[in-house]
Write an enzyme that holds these catalytic residues in place. Structure first.
Site, short mmCIF file in Angstrom:
data_model
loop_
_atom_site.label_atom_id
_atom_site.label_comp_id
_atom_site.label_asym_id
_atom_site.label_seq_id
_atom_site.Cartn_x
_atom_site.Cartn_y
_atom_site.Cartn_z
N SER A 55 0.80 -1.24 0.00
CA SER A 55 0.00 0.00 0.00
C SER A 55 0.82 1.28 0.00
CB SER A 55 -0.99 0.00 1.16
OG SER A 55 -2.01 -0.94 0.92
N LYS A 58 -0.05 3.22 -3.05
CA LYS A 58 -1.22 4.10 -3.17
C LYS A 58 -0.84 5.56 -3.40
CE LYS A 58 -4.70 1.36 -0.69
NZ LYS A 58 -4.07 0.04 -0.62
N TYR A 165 -11.35 1.85 4.44
CA TYR A 165 -10.11 1.59 3.70
C TYR A 165 -10.29 0.42 2.74
CZ TYR A 165 -5.12 0.87 2.93
OH TYR A 165 -3.87 0.74 2.37
#
Length: 381
Positions: A55, A58, A165
């Protein structure tokens, strides 16, 4: 107060981490680097160790979208379905009738801003057990399948109503592809990695990176780390900008230094100063970050950072709205990857830092104590 070197060495000695690489920088350059432990059998952790950053991808995906916004080719408040018509098929999971999901239309259309701030209603099964129940009931694949079909998770809430999330940045990457015309891997290489000389950041592991790739360790019920396998799907149908990248500590610091330098690094401008200001601002429209409660304890612990301090989400990052005593300043930005690769940017103090390993569970208390000790050592130094 322990030094940064002592924090890392002690963390490995206590087996709070299997190994660790950490670095700090300011706008002008790298200010400190350290490592401890073995990144793989018989191979010491080094500055150039390669990580599955999951992540941490991201922020790169969000930057790709902000580049298009900066150029006037994309707008924050455009409905996603105006660009990607298939997105209109996604509905809100209202309830279950037995094991049959009952769906309804969302009360408003999800926008680019909703995707970037995790307020689109799309959530991961690791933190929302209802998503896992839906995937099991429908036979739909997890996002880690790497297929286009895997993007079609249900909304758990109406867009713009709360933080949740999930896979929003995977959709944001698809928006970039559609608006720009280049596939997202080519876009990122030509617009971000190439200009920033991030030569060890890639969508697939090159032979040169393979020899430096770290092993992954999971903590068992006995408290001991054992090697395990977890990686983004290779050569997927769709590159998910929520999770698909590999990188190194020095490479990711170059990206963070670009942010500290308000959009440029070593003569390469990625974003305008106005674009960076827009990217780092609270973009949640009055909503706030909500504690993430695990639905998969072997994969992740609960995540409730900096209790008592307001937290929002900018276009690319988690954002703290107050100073953390002895640590980061108000307006600092951060996020992490599931294998405990973490970073923060503190524009007020001109600090960027990473602390990276490859371990599960994500944000387990033992790791988070190491992270806090490291951050305190960074600011004490």
């Amino acid at each position: 107060m322990s030094s940064k070197e002592e924090v890392l060495a002690a963390a490995v000695a206590r087996q709070d981490v299997p190994f660790v690489v950490a670095m700090t920088a300011n706008a002008a350059g790298v200010t400190w680097s350290g490592a401890a432990g073995n990144a793989a059998a018989g191979r010491k952790a080094m500055e150039d160790t390669v990580f599955r950053i999951f992540s941490m991808t991201k922020a790169i995906g969000s930057t790709a979208a902000m580049i298009l916004i900066d150029r006037g080719r994309l707008d924050l408040d455009t409905p996603v379905e105006d660009i990607l018509p298939d997105f209109a098929s996604i509905q809100v999971l209202d309830r279950f009738d037995g094991e049959t999901p009952v769906m309804r239309a969302p009360k408003r259309k999800a926008t680019i801003r909703h995707l970037a701030t995790h307020t689109s209603g799309l959530e991961y099964e690791f933190w929302n057990p209802t998503v896992g129940r839906y995937l099991a009931a429908t036979g739909r694949p997890s996002i880690l399948a790497g297929t286009r079909d895997a993007l079609f998770y249900p909304m758990m809430t109406d867009p713009g109503t709360r933080w949740g999330y999930g896979i929003s940045i995977d959709w944001l990457g698809q928006v970039v592809e559609k608006v720009d015309g280049r596939r997202i891997d080519r876009f990122c290489q030509e617009e971000i990695f190439g200009p920033l000389a991030m030569n060890d950041t890639a969508f697939e592991v090159s032979p040169a990176m393979e020899a430096r790739l770290a092993s992954v360790a999971a903590r068992g019920e006995d408290g001991i780390f054992a090697e395990t396998a977890l990686a983004p799907p290779p050569n997927p149908e769709v590159y998910g900008m929520g999770h698909c990248l590999y990188s190194t500590a020095p490479d990711y610091l170059r990206f963070l230094r670009m942010i500290l330098n308000r959009g440029s690094l070593d003569g390469a401008r990625i974003l305008s100063e106005a674009g960076i200001a827009r990217m780092l601002a609270d973009n949640m429209g009055g909503l706030a970050f909500e504690t993430m409660v695990t639905a998969a304890p072997p994969v992740t612990a609960d995540f409730a950072p900096f209790p008592g301090i307001a937290k929002t989400h900018s276009f690319g990052f988690l954002r703290v709205e107050g100073d953390v005593p002895g640590m980061r300043s108000a307006g600092s930005q951060s996020w992490a990857g599931v294998l405990n690769t973490h970073y923060w940017i503190d524009p007020a103090r001109d600090v960027a830092a990473v602390i990276m390993t490859q371990s599960l569970p994500f944000v387990e208390p033992r790791f988070m104590r190491v992270y806090e000790d490291y951050e305190r050592a960074v600011y004490a130094g």
